[in-house]
Design a protein around this motif. Structure first.
Motif, PDB file in Angstrom:
ATOM      1  N   PHE A   1       0.835  -1.213   0.000  1.00 20.59           N
ATOM      2  CA  PHE A   1       0.000   0.000   0.000  1.00 20.59           C
ATOM      3  C   PHE A   1       0.872   1.266   0.000  1.00 20.59           C
ATOM      4  O   PHE A   1       0.554   2.266  -0.627  1.00 20.59           O
ATOM      5  CB  PHE A   1      -0.888   0.048   1.249  1.00 20.59           C
ATOM      6  CG  PHE A   1      -2.255  -0.577   1.064  1.00 20.59           C
ATOM      7  CD1 PHE A   1      -3.037  -0.302  -0.045  1.00 20.59           C
ATOM      8  CD2 PHE A   1      -2.789  -1.414   2.047  1.00 20.59           C
ATOM      9  CE1 PHE A   1      -4.304  -0.850  -0.200  1.00 20.59           C
ATOM     10  CE2 PHE A   1      -4.062  -1.971   1.905  1.00 20.59           C
ATOM     11  CZ  PHE A   1      -4.808  -1.685   0.778  1.00 20.59           C
TER      12      PHE A   1
ATOM     13  N   ASN B   1      -7.107  -1.396  -9.602  1.00 22.83           N
ATOM     14  CA  ASN B   1      -6.763  -1.572  -8.183  1.00 22.83           C
ATOM     15  C   ASN B   1      -7.614  -2.628  -7.496  1.00 22.83           C
ATOM     16  O   ASN B   1      -7.538  -2.793  -6.293  1.00 22.83           O
ATOM     17  CB  ASN B   1      -6.782  -0.235  -7.423  1.00 22.83           C
ATOM     18  CG  ASN B   1      -8.179   0.262  -7.173  1.00 22.83           C
ATOM     19  OD1 ASN B   1      -9.112  -0.118  -7.889  1.00 22.83           O
ATOM     20  ND2 ASN B   1      -8.344   1.104  -6.178  1.00 22.83           N
TER      21      ASN B   1
ATOM     22  N   LEU C   1      -9.302   9.129  -9.046  1.00 21.94           N
ATOM     23  CA  LEU C   1      -8.274   9.203  -8.008  1.00 21.94           C
ATOM     24  C   LEU C   1      -7.647   7.850  -7.658  1.00 21.94           C
ATOM     25  O   LEU C   1      -6.428   7.712  -7.622  1.00 21.94           O
ATOM     26  CB  LEU C   1      -8.892   9.834  -6.752  1.00 21.94           C
ATOM     27  CG  LEU C   1      -7.907  10.184  -5.660  1.00 21.94           C
ATOM     28  CD1 LEU C   1      -6.996  11.317  -6.091  1.00 21.94           C
ATOM     29  CD2 LEU C   1      -8.637  10.570  -4.381  1.00 21.94           C
ATOM     30  N   ALA C   2      -8.500   6.854  -7.391  1.00 19.01           N
ATOM     31  CA  ALA C   2      -7.993   5.579  -6.886  1.00 19.01           C
ATOM     32  C   ALA C   2      -7.117   4.861  -7.902  1.00 19.01           C
ATOM     33  O   ALA C   2      -6.308   4.010  -7.529  1.00 19.01           O
ATOM     34  CB  ALA C   2      -9.159   4.687  -6.475  1.00 19.01           C
TER      35      ALA C   2
ATOM     36  N   HIS D   1      -2.059  12.289  -9.261  1.00 19.26           N
ATOM     37  CA  HIS D   1      -2.764  11.781  -8.076  1.00 19.26           C
ATOM     38  C   HIS D   1      -2.676  12.786  -6.927  1.00 19.26           C
ATOM     39  O   HIS D   1      -3.678  13.093  -6.281  1.00 19.26           O
ATOM     40  CB  HIS D   1      -2.196  10.420  -7.641  1.00 19.26           C
ATOM     41  CG  HIS D   1      -2.812   9.912  -6.366  1.00 19.26           C
ATOM     42  ND1 HIS D   1      -2.182  10.028  -5.153  1.00 19.26           N
ATOM     43  CD2 HIS D   1      -4.012   9.346  -6.103  1.00 19.26           C
ATOM     44  CE1 HIS D   1      -2.968   9.536  -4.204  1.00 19.26           C
ATOM     45  NE2 HIS D   1      -4.086   9.112  -4.749  1.00 19.26           N
TER      46      HIS D   1
ATOM     47  N   ARG E   1      -5.956  14.565  -5.544  1.00 26.03           N
ATOM     48  CA  ARG E   1      -6.309  14.244  -4.152  1.00 26.03           C
ATOM     49  C   ARG E   1      -6.463  15.540  -3.340  1.00 26.03           C
ATOM     50  O   ARG E   1      -7.392  15.676  -2.545  1.00 26.03           O
ATOM     51  CB  ARG E   1      -5.225  13.334  -3.546  1.00 26.03           C
ATOM     52  CG  ARG E   1      -5.649  12.712  -2.244  1.00 26.03           C
ATOM     53  CD  ARG E   1      -4.656  11.665  -1.770  1.00 26.03           C
ATOM     54  NE  ARG E   1      -4.854  11.446  -0.360  1.00 26.03           N
ATOM     55  CZ  ARG E   1      -5.551  10.438   0.178  1.00 26.03           C
ATOM     56  NH1 ARG E   1      -6.074   9.515  -0.581  1.00 26.03           N
ATOM     57  NH2 ARG E   1      -5.705  10.339   1.473  1.00 26.03           N
TER      58      ARG E   1
ATOM     59  N   GLY F   1     -17.260   4.274  -3.483  1.00 26.52           N
ATOM     60  CA  GLY F   1     -16.415   4.119  -2.295  1.00 26.52           C
ATOM     61  C   GLY F   1     -17.178   4.449  -1.028  1.00 26.52           C
ATOM     62  O   GLY F   1     -16.921   3.885   0.028  1.00 26.52           O
ATOM     63  N   GLY F   2     -18.135   5.381  -1.132  1.00 27.04           N
ATOM     64  CA  GLY F   2     -18.772   5.901   0.065  1.00 27.04           C
ATOM     65  C   GLY F   2     -20.012   5.163   0.511  1.00 27.04           C
ATOM     66  O   GLY F   2     -20.429   5.289   1.658  1.00 27.04           O
TER      67      GLY F   2
ATOM     68  N   THR G   1     -19.191   0.155   1.220  1.00 25.75           N
ATOM     69  CA  THR G   1     -18.267  -0.259   2.270  1.00 25.75           C
ATOM     70  C   THR G   1     -18.829   0.079   3.657  1.00 25.75           C
ATOM     71  O   THR G   1     -18.872  -0.775   4.540  1.00 25.75           O
ATOM     72  CB  THR G   1     -16.915   0.450   2.086  1.00 25.75           C
ATOM     73  OG1 THR G   1     -17.178   1.813   1.775  1.00 25.75           O
ATOM     74  CG2 THR G   1     -16.089  -0.186   1.006  1.00 25.75           C
ATOM     75  N   SER G   2     -19.286   1.328   3.822  1.00 24.96           N
ATOM     76  CA  SER G   2     -19.816   1.721   5.135  1.00 24.96           C
ATOM     77  C   SER G   2     -21.061   0.904   5.473  1.00 24.96           C
ATOM     78  O   SER G   2     -21.251   0.472   6.616  1.00 24.96           O
ATOM     79  CB  SER G   2     -20.217   3.194   5.147  1.00 24.96           C
ATOM     80  OG  SER G   2     -19.137   3.986   4.790  1.00 24.96           O
TER      81      SER G   2
ATOM     82  N   PHE H   1      -7.316  -5.148  -2.258  1.00 27.69           N
ATOM     83  CA  PHE H   1      -7.018  -4.189  -3.331  1.00 27.69           C
ATOM     84  C   PHE H   1      -5.843  -4.773  -4.096  1.00 27.69           C
ATOM     85  O   PHE H   1      -5.306  -5.825  -3.704  1.00 27.69           O
ATOM     86  CB  PHE H   1      -6.741  -2.789  -2.777  1.00 27.69           C
ATOM     87  CG  PHE H   1      -8.027  -2.046  -2.519  1.00 27.69           C
ATOM     88  CD1 PHE H   1      -8.661  -1.386  -3.544  1.00 27.69           C
ATOM     89  CD2 PHE H   1      -8.635  -2.073  -1.271  1.00 27.69           C
ATOM     90  CE1 PHE H   1      -9.869  -0.756  -3.350  1.00 27.69           C
ATOM     91  CE2 PHE H   1      -9.849  -1.435  -1.063  1.00 27.69           C
ATOM     92  CZ  PHE H   1     -10.461  -0.781  -2.102  1.00 27.69           C
TER      93      PHE H   1
ATOM     94  N   ARG I   1      -2.419  -4.085  -7.155  1.00 22.82           N
ATOM     95  CA  ARG I   1      -1.488  -3.207  -7.857  1.00 22.82           C
ATOM     96  C   ARG I   1      -0.819  -4.007  -8.968  1.00 22.82           C
ATOM     97  O   ARG I   1      -0.908  -5.223  -9.010  1.00 22.82           O
ATOM     98  CB  ARG I   1      -0.395  -2.714  -6.886  1.00 22.82           C
ATOM     99  CG  ARG I   1      -0.882  -1.992  -5.626  1.00 22.82           C
ATOM    100  CD  ARG I   1      -1.429  -0.617  -5.955  1.00 22.82           C
ATOM    101  NE  ARG I   1      -1.687   0.163  -4.749  1.00 22.82           N
ATOM    102  CZ  ARG I   1      -2.889   0.409  -4.234  1.00 22.82           C
ATOM    103  NH1 ARG I   1      -3.974  -0.094  -4.794  1.00 22.82           N
ATOM    104  NH2 ARG I   1      -3.018   1.164  -3.159  1.00 22.82           N
TER     105      ARG I   1
ATOM    106  N   THR J   1      -8.213  -1.320   7.408  1.00 26.09           N
ATOM    107  CA  THR J   1      -9.519  -1.301   6.739  1.00 26.09           C
ATOM    108  C   THR J   1      -9.633  -0.172   5.714  1.00 26.09           C
ATOM    109  O   THR J   1     -10.299  -0.332   4.687  1.00 26.09           O
ATOM    110  CB  THR J   1     -10.623  -1.184   7.819  1.00 26.09           C
ATOM    111  OG1 THR J   1     -10.476  -2.316   8.676  1.00 26.09           O
ATOM    112  CG2 THR J   1     -12.009  -1.170   7.222  1.00 26.09           C
TER     113      THR J   1
ATOM    114  N   GLY K   1      -7.015   1.074   4.122  1.00 33.05           N
ATOM    115  CA  GLY K   1      -5.789   1.082   3.339  1.00 33.05           C
ATOM    116  C   GLY K   1      -4.680   1.794   4.100  1.00 33.05           C
ATOM    117  O   GLY K   1      -4.740   1.945   5.337  1.00 33.05           O
TER     118      GLY K   1
ATOM    119  N   HIS L   1      -2.773   6.187  -1.131  1.00 32.06           N
ATOM    120  CA  HIS L   1      -4.177   6.042  -1.528  1.00 32.06           C
ATOM    121  C   HIS L   1      -5.105   5.847  -0.327  1.00 32.06           C
ATOM    122  O   HIS L   1      -6.265   5.451  -0.514  1.00 32.06           O
ATOM    123  CB  HIS L   1      -4.344   4.872  -2.503  1.00 32.06           C
ATOM    124  CG  HIS L   1      -3.793   5.166  -3.868  1.00 32.06           C
ATOM    125  ND1 HIS L   1      -4.482   5.890  -4.809  1.00 32.06           N
ATOM    126  CD2 HIS L   1      -2.611   4.838  -4.430  1.00 32.06           C
ATOM    127  CE1 HIS L   1      -3.744   5.994  -5.917  1.00 32.06           C
ATOM    128  NE2 HIS L   1      -2.603   5.365  -5.702  1.00 32.06           N
TER     129      HIS L   1
ATOM    130  N   CYS M   1      -7.829   5.872   2.311  1.00 34.73           N
ATOM    131  CA  CYS M   1      -9.215   6.248   2.002  1.00 34.73           C
ATOM    132  C   CYS M   1      -9.511   7.733   2.251  1.00 34.73           C
ATOM    133  O   CYS M   1      -9.309   8.251   3.345  1.00 34.73           O
ATOM    134  CB  CYS M   1     -10.146   5.394   2.849  1.00 34.73           C
ATOM    135  SG  CYS M   1     -11.868   5.805   2.578  1.00 34.73           S
TER     136      CYS M   1
END
Ligand code: HEM
Length: 400
Positions: free
Chosen positions: A57, A69, A86-87, A94, A98, A238-239, A242-243, A288, A290, A340, A342, A346, A348
């Motif tokens: 990471f 990713n 972004l990710a 980046h 960001r 992303g938002g 996961t939550s 994730f 790479r 959790t 990352g 990158h 979160c």
């Protein structure tokens, strides 16, 4: 079951097997595992120890995110959003993007959204406790992160439901027979939706993240429409899920560990510490990935340029080398340096918001619910990247 016989790219692996048994075996015997090629599909490295996951990471010089990713894009040969979303962007672009996105997001997330999240969560949990029985996934958790992220972005309330349906099919699936094409269609629909909204905001600016991005510049140039649309997509993807999965997973964990629920309820642990343990325990983003940029040695293995390296957060967060009694759900755990969200460049962008949402849920549960009991079969997701439940029927007995 031997790890060699298990296909770690197959979404069914994670609904059929206890993945923790697989991770434990890999961490002990084969921490830098090679998952062989299958037909046209390339092979890939599977890293399961905390130190390896954290190191990959951290290092965006040796490992790039620009060829995808997550396994879905890495195995398909790349991500069409590379260099723009972004990710999946690295280097100076980046860093600049960001900065722009943090600037668009932070003041809103910190100042206005927290109160709204707490009020919305409180209302939903109180109503569920009042009714007594619910599917916690559909009736409570589904209504929190999507509302938060849509409010931030400036998505009108009438469209929240549509976006929830689309985000649910874009990355994972609630149906074992879902096709990759369904996912592509859902992603395209989200992109088209945001393209319209960006046009609308350019014409009539509002106080929201889309407007802020539409007015942002890198090197003096405004972000173009594709850049904004792709990054709105990444915020909503992303938002939301996961939550949501962490929230549902917290209830499942309380059912399995009633003594921990009692500790939370009776104020024996802080909500902040409990939220961190829920995040470690549920690890909603399992992996994730790479791509290796230039040949290198890694713990006695030769990584070649172009090799796919996957890092498994769900395993790193249970690594016995990092955590005491990692398979114990302990709401008072300290220290708790889970991965959790990352790590490194990158890390979160929504970690603060994710934490606010989980803490709001735990606090609302503590105040409105006395007892949590299962009320039918839970349904696990079919996904190789997201872990958790799409259905969790429960009885929530009101608190005194
Ligand atoms: C990045 C997990 C919530 C937006 C990441 C990464 C992880 C992660 C592991 C690193 C990906 C990588 O290294 O390739 C989670 C979890 C969440 C959560 C578990 C909830 C419990 C959110 C929220 C938002 C968000 C609420 C939006 C507000 C992003 C973005 C990135 C990201 C834009 C890319 C950052 C970059 O590449 O610089 N997330 N996330 N996430 N997350 Fe989250």
């Amino acid at each position: 079951m031997t790890v060699g016989a298990v296909d770690l790219a197959d979404p069914h692996t994670y609904s059929r097997h206890d993945p923790h048994a697989i991770w434990r075996r890999l961490r002990a015997d084969d921490p830098v595992h090679w998952q062989p090629a299958e037909g046209d599909r390339p092979g890939f490295w599977v890293l399961t120890r905390y130190a390896d996951v954290q190191a990959v990471f951290k290092d965006n010089r040796a490992f790039t995110s620009e060829r995808g990713n997550v396994l879905a894009t890495l195995l398909a040969g790349g991500d069409s959003a590379a260099g723009r979303m972004l990710a999946v962007t690295d280097g100076a672009r980046h860093r600049d993007l960001r900065y722009v996105m943090l600037k668009a997001l932070s003041p809103r997330a910190l100042d206005q959204v927290g109160d709204k999240v707490r009020a919305n969560t409180d209302r939903l949990v109180a109503a569920a406790a009042e009714r007594g029985r619910c599917d916690f996934a559909a009736d409570v958790a589904e209504r929190i992160p999507i509302t938060t992220i849509c409010d931030l972005l400036g998505v009108p309330a009438a469209d929240h439901e549509t976006l929830l349906r689309l985000t649910k099919s874009a990355l994972s699936s609630e149906r074992p027979d879902a096709q990759a094409l369904d996912e592509v269609a859902a992603r395209n629909e989200i992109l088209l939706y945001f393209a319209d909204l960006v046009d609308e905001r350019r014409a009539r600016p509002q106080d929201d993240v889309i407007t802020a991005l539409a007015q942002s510049r890198i090197d003096g140039r405004l972000l173009d429409e594709d850049d904004i649309v792709l990054n709105c997509y990444s915020l909503i993807i992303g938002g939301d899920e996961t939550s949501r999965l962490s929230m549902i997973g917290s209830l499942a964990a309380f059912i399995e560990h009633p003594e921990q629920w009692r500790r939370l309820r009776h104020g024996e642990v802080t909500v902040a510490a409990a939220a961190e343990e829920v995040l470690r325990w549920t690890s909603p983003a399992m992996h994730f990935g790479r791509t290796v940029l230039a040949e290198l040695d890694w713990a006695g293995h030769r990584f070649r340029a172009g090799d796919i390296v996957t890092v498994w957060i769900s395993s790193a967060n249970r690594d016995e080398r990092q955590f005491d009694d990692p398979d114990v759900f302990d709401l008072g755990r300290t220290p708790n340096r889970h991965l959790t969200f990352g790590f490194g460049p990158h890390f979160c962008l929504g970690a603060h918001l994710g934490r606010v949402e989980i803490a709001a849920l735990l606090d609302a549960l503590r105040r409105h619910v006395g007892e949590i009991r299962p009320d039918g079969e839970p349904q696990r997701l079919y996904s190789n990247v997201l872990a958790g439940y799409s259905r969790l029927p429960v009885v929530l007995a009101g608190g005194a």
